[in-house]
Design a protein around this motif. Sequence first.
Motif, PDB file in Angstrom:
ATOM      1  N   SER A  15      38.236  98.421  88.139  1.00  0.00           N
ATOM      2  CA  SER A  15      38.740  98.671  86.784  1.00  0.00           C
ATOM      3  C   SER A  15      38.956 100.143  86.490  1.00  0.00           C
ATOM      4  O   SER A  15      39.550 100.484  85.458  1.00  0.00           O
ATOM      5  CB  SER A  15      37.783  98.061  85.749  1.00  0.00           C
ATOM      6  OG  SER A  15      37.737  96.659  85.870  1.00  0.00           O
ATOM      7  N   SER A  62      42.350 101.399  85.518  1.00  0.00           N
ATOM      8  CA  SER A  62      42.840 101.465  84.134  1.00  0.00           C
ATOM      9  C   SER A  62      43.022 102.903  83.678  1.00  0.00           C
ATOM     10  O   SER A  62      43.847 103.194  82.814  1.00  0.00           O
ATOM     11  CB  SER A  62      41.857 100.746  83.199  1.00  0.00           C
ATOM     12  OG  SER A  62      41.729  99.391  83.550  1.00  0.00           O
ATOM     13  N   LEU A 120      32.883 101.480  82.511  1.00  0.00           N
ATOM     14  CA  LEU A 120      33.337 101.964  81.206  1.00  0.00           C
ATOM     15  C   LEU A 120      34.586 101.220  80.760  1.00  0.00           C
ATOM     16  O   LEU A 120      34.692 100.772  79.613  1.00  0.00           O
ATOM     17  CB  LEU A 120      33.605 103.465  81.274  1.00  0.00           C
ATOM     18  CG  LEU A 120      34.143 104.122  79.995  1.00  0.00           C
ATOM     19  CD1 LEU A 120      33.129 103.993  78.871  1.00  0.00           C
ATOM     20  CD2 LEU A 120      34.474 105.591  80.258  1.00  0.00           C
ATOM     21  N   SER A 121      35.541 101.076  81.669  1.00  0.00           N
ATOM     22  CA  SER A 121      36.783 100.373  81.337  1.00  0.00           C
ATOM     23  C   SER A 121      36.510  98.912  81.005  1.00  0.00           C
ATOM     24  O   SER A 121      37.098  98.347  80.077  1.00  0.00           O
ATOM     25  CB  SER A 121      37.760 100.463  82.508  1.00  0.00           C
ATOM     26  OG  SER A 121      38.897  99.661  82.296  1.00  0.00           O
ATOM     27  N   TYR A 122      35.611  98.312  81.758  1.00  0.00           N
ATOM     28  CA  TYR A 122      35.305  96.898  81.571  1.00  0.00           C
ATOM     29  C   TYR A 122      34.583  96.645  80.249  1.00  0.00           C
ATOM     30  O   TYR A 122      34.765  95.596  79.618  1.00  0.00           O
ATOM     31  CB  TYR A 122      34.442  96.424  82.735  1.00  0.00           C
ATOM     32  CG  TYR A 122      34.173  94.937  82.756  1.00  0.00           C
ATOM     33  CD1 TYR A 122      35.202  94.025  82.998  1.00  0.00           C
ATOM     34  CD2 TYR A 122      32.890  94.446  82.535  1.00  0.00           C
ATOM     35  CE1 TYR A 122      34.955  92.657  83.020  1.00  0.00           C
ATOM     36  CE2 TYR A 122      32.633  93.072  82.559  1.00  0.00           C
ATOM     37  CZ  TYR A 122      33.664  92.190  82.805  1.00  0.00           C
ATOM     38  OH  TYR A 122      33.424  90.844  82.830  1.00  0.00           O
ATOM     39  N   CYS A 123      33.760  97.623  79.828  1.00  0.00           N
ATOM     40  CA  CYS A 123      32.933  97.428  78.637  1.00  0.00           C
ATOM     41  C   CYS A 123      33.586  97.914  77.348  1.00  0.00           C
ATOM     42  O   CYS A 123      33.106  97.604  76.254  1.00  0.00           O
ATOM     43  CB  CYS A 123      31.591  98.143  78.818  1.00  0.00           C
ATOM     44  SG  CYS A 123      30.567  97.443  80.131  1.00  0.00           S
ATOM     45  N   LEU A 124      34.659  98.701  77.468  1.00  0.00           N
ATOM     46  CA  LEU A 124      35.316  99.187  76.258  1.00  0.00           C
ATOM     47  C   LEU A 124      35.857  98.019  75.451  1.00  0.00           C
ATOM     48  O   LEU A 124      36.376  97.046  76.010  1.00  0.00           O
ATOM     49  CB  LEU A 124      36.464 100.135  76.619  1.00  0.00           C
ATOM     50  CG  LEU A 124      36.070 101.540  77.079  1.00  0.00           C
ATOM     51  CD1 LEU A 124      37.312 102.310  77.503  1.00  0.00           C
ATOM     52  CD2 LEU A 124      35.343 102.299  75.971  1.00  0.00           C
ATOM     53  N   PRO A 125      35.752  98.078  74.136  1.00  0.00           N
ATOM     54  CA  PRO A 125      36.281  96.978  73.319  1.00  0.00           C
ATOM     55  C   PRO A 125      37.784  96.844  73.488  1.00  0.00           C
ATOM     56  O   PRO A 125      38.517  97.828  73.470  1.00  0.00           O
ATOM     57  CB  PRO A 125      35.907  97.400  71.890  1.00  0.00           C
ATOM     58  CG  PRO A 125      35.705  98.883  71.950  1.00  0.00           C
ATOM     59  CD  PRO A 125      35.163  99.165  73.317  1.00  0.00           C
ATOM     60  N   GLN A 126      38.220  95.636  73.690  1.00  0.00           N
ATOM     61  CA  GLN A 126      39.639  95.358  73.876  1.00  0.00           C
ATOM     62  C   GLN A 126      40.251  94.869  72.571  1.00  0.00           C
ATOM     63  O   GLN A 126      39.631  94.092  71.833  1.00  0.00           O
ATOM     64  CB  GLN A 126      39.825  94.292  74.962  1.00  0.00           C
ATOM     65  CG  GLN A 126      39.206  94.651  76.294  1.00  0.00           C
ATOM     66  CD  GLN A 126      39.883  95.829  76.947  1.00  0.00           C
ATOM     67  OE1 GLN A 126      41.102  95.978  76.860  1.00  0.00           O
ATOM     68  NE2 GLN A 126      39.104  96.675  77.595  1.00  0.00           N
ATOM     69  N   GLU A 127      41.442  95.343  72.303  1.00  0.00           N
ATOM     70  CA  GLU A 127      42.147  94.902  71.106  1.00  0.00           C
ATOM     71  C   GLU A 127      42.570  93.443  71.266  1.00  0.00           C
ATOM     72  O   GLU A 127      43.230  93.075  72.235  1.00  0.00           O
ATOM     73  CB  GLU A 127      43.391  95.769  70.880  1.00  0.00           C
ATOM     74  CG  GLU A 127      44.169  95.385  69.634  1.00  0.00           C
ATOM     75  CD  GLU A 127      45.391  96.250  69.433  1.00  0.00           C
ATOM     76  OE1 GLU A 127      46.221  95.894  68.587  1.00  0.00           O
ATOM     77  OE2 GLU A 127      45.524  97.270  70.132  1.00  0.00           O
TER      78      GLU A 127
END
Length: 361
Positions: free
Chosen positions: A178, A181, A234-241
């Motif tokens: 990830s 990203s 970090l990319s995996y855990c960031l909140p997704q819109e």
Amino acid sequence: MVIRNPHGRRLCLYLSGALAALPVSFTKISALAFVSLIPALLLFFREWLAPDAARPPRRYYGAGMWFSMGFFMVTFHWFLRLWPLDYVSGMTPFLALLVIFAACVLLPLLQSLGFSFLFWTLAHLSRTRAVRRLPLLLPLLFAGGWTVYTWTQNLTWMGVPWGTQLALSQHKNLLLCSSASFFGSYFVTFIIAAVNACLALGILWLAKKEKRRASVAAGVATSLFLLNFGLSTLSYCLPQEKSGEIRAAVLQANLSSSEKWDDTTDAVSLYADLAKEAAKKGATLMIWPETAVTSTLQEGNVNRERVRMIAEGTGATQVVGAFYYETGEDGARLRYNSLYVFRPDGSISEQVYHKRHLVPF
């Protein structure tokens, strides 16, 4: 270990190349990608960093060929599954054998001709004053060279972009891929190659009882691995819109190659039936195969209106593979392998996607 027999050395290079390709081809062993290059790199690094370095750099082009053939023959092994190619019109067992041979032997040879320059170049760079003073530069040069070569595969007709893309081995491991990203898939490829190279250098130093230098190499490899893991996490855990749910369907008509290219085959009708079935299951986005329609879908073609009606009737966006024609600056007729988008409101996207890179077959 020193291999003095030239035939044994070539066999080791070939098998090392095959080992390096296994994680890319078989993702169930994807973790092997971070160590699978080590056997080959032990052979190369030991000679490149030797004080005498008697072997001329041009010899490493040949050594790279043996490694590359092992690597690419495993990468393209899936062509064997196409046997006997009986779905191709006019294909005989003898012709099928020739096609499979070309795909499994000649295509790897074609790829190896270019990839082997990486090892010739690194053999030269390993003799520079900078690398002699700071050997840890060599793993980074190797990883950088591997990644640059992978990128160049998108630029020429002979390129097969997935061949040396080590990042593909991790596509099922979100916590290891990830990071793409942030920096793209080439970053993941660089990390995998660099971890392998640092570990190989560390093993060489450990064999020479240089424990401090071996610890440094292992520390760099660990740091690079953790950097990739940290960015991926970090990319995996960031909140997704959240923008709602889309149910998509991939349509594939049961057509042989000869039937597909037969002018009497009405492929649009077949896909219309498949689209109706998908619509009943709630699909709002439907993807057709490339060149599903073996004509163009530009203005004036009867199939353009037929596909538009399918999109309206199913209430789903249709992404359809077909040809696109235009006239070049020299007056020549250009043909593209393209994708058209038909919307459920009856409109058709003015943007038509043309396939960026055709493989050499």
